[in-house]
Design a protein around this motif. Structure first.
Motif, PDB file in Angstrom:
ATOM      1  N   THR A 122       0.815  -1.285   0.167  1.00  0.00           N
ATOM      2  CA  THR A 122       0.251  -0.014   0.073  1.00  0.00           C
ATOM      3  C   THR A 122       0.975   1.275  -0.016  1.00  0.00           C
ATOM      4  O   THR A 122       1.814   1.192   0.614  1.00  0.00           O
ATOM      5  N   LYS A 132      -4.013   0.303   5.906  1.00  0.00           N
ATOM      6  CA  LYS A 132      -2.622  -0.069   5.450  1.00  0.00           C
ATOM      7  C   LYS A 132      -2.255  -1.471   5.753  1.00  0.00           C
ATOM      8  O   LYS A 132      -1.465  -1.844   5.066  1.00  0.00           O
ATOM      9  N   SER A 146       5.137  -1.025   2.561  1.00  0.00           N
ATOM     10  CA  SER A 146       4.663   0.323   2.120  1.00  0.00           C
ATOM     11  C   SER A 146       5.370   0.763   1.007  1.00  0.00           C
ATOM     12  O   SER A 146       6.626   0.507   1.003  1.00  0.00           O
TER      13      SER A 146
END
Length: 180
Positions: A122, A132, A146
Motif C-alpha cells: 500500500t 494499510k 509500504s
C-alpha cells in the motif's frame, strides 16, 4: 485529510450510511459487485476460469483484491500459490470487510487455503486502501509493505513498477521454482 475523514466515517455506526455513499455507491463497479449477486457470481466465475494448475502467483489491485480473496477462499483445493495485493480495500470495515464472503467473524477474516504467502502493498496516500495493514484482520502471515507512488497513490502502474513489488514477485516465483 480526506483519507482520515473517510477512515473515521468507516468506523462510525452513525455515519456508516454516509461513508458507504461516499465510497461504495460512488464507485459503480464496487456497488454492483457487492449488491448484485449475479454480477458477483459472474466475476468470480471469470476469475476462477483463469486459475489453472500452473498458476503460481496472483497479483490483484483494488476491487480485484476482493475478487481474488473471495475466489481463493471459495476454492480450497487449488494448488499452493502466492497472493500479492496492491491498493487493497479489503480491511475497510463496514464498506468492504464486513461484506466479504466468507463473512469475517470476531473481526477476523478466514485465511484463503490455497495461499502459502501473501504480501499486501500500500501507499500511505492511497485513499482506497484506507487500512494499510491487513495482517491484524487476515492473519499475521501477511507481510504488509509500504511504497510511495507519488501523486498517483492508487494508480496500478506505480504499484506494479515499485521496486518492492518487483522484489516480492521475483521472490515468489523463485520460491515456487525451488520448492518440492
Amino acid at each position: 485529510m480526506v483519507q482520515r475523514a473517510l477512515n473515521a466515517l468507516s468506523h462510525s455506526a452513525f455515519f456508516a450510511g454516509v461513508s458507504e455513499s461516499l465510497m461504495v455507491h460512488s464507485a459503480r463497479q464496487v456497488r454492483r459487485y457487492f449488491n448484485e449477486p449475479d454480477i458477483r457470481a459472474a466475476v468470480q466465475a471469470e476469475f476462477a476460469g483463469r486459475v489453472t494448475d500452473r498458476t503460481e502467483l496472483v497479483v490483484a489491485h483494488s476491487l480485484g483484491t476482493v475478487v481474488a480473496y473471495e475466489a481463493l477462499c471459495a476454492h480450497p483445493g487449488w494448488r499452493d500459490l502466492t497472493l500479492i495485493t496492491v491498493g487493497s480495500p479489503l480491511g475497510v470495515r463496514r464498506l468492504v470487510f464486513d461484506r466479504l464472503l466468507p463473512t469475517p467473524h470476531s473481526d477476523s477474516a478466514r485465511w484463503p487455503t490455497p495461499v502459502k504467502a501473501w504480501t499486501n502493498i500500500t501507499d500511505s496516500g492511497d485513499a482506497v486502501a484506507l487500512v494499510k495493514e491487513l495482517a491484524p484482520a487476515f492473519g499475521q502471515r501477511i507481510t504488509d509493505v509500504s511504497v510511495h507512488n507519488g501523486a498517483q497513490a492508487h494508480d496500478v502502474r506505480p504499484y506494479l513498477t515499485a521496486r518492492e513489488t518487483g522484489v516480492t514477485v521475483a521472490h515468489a516465483l523463485d520460491r515456487s521454482r525451488t520448492s518440492p
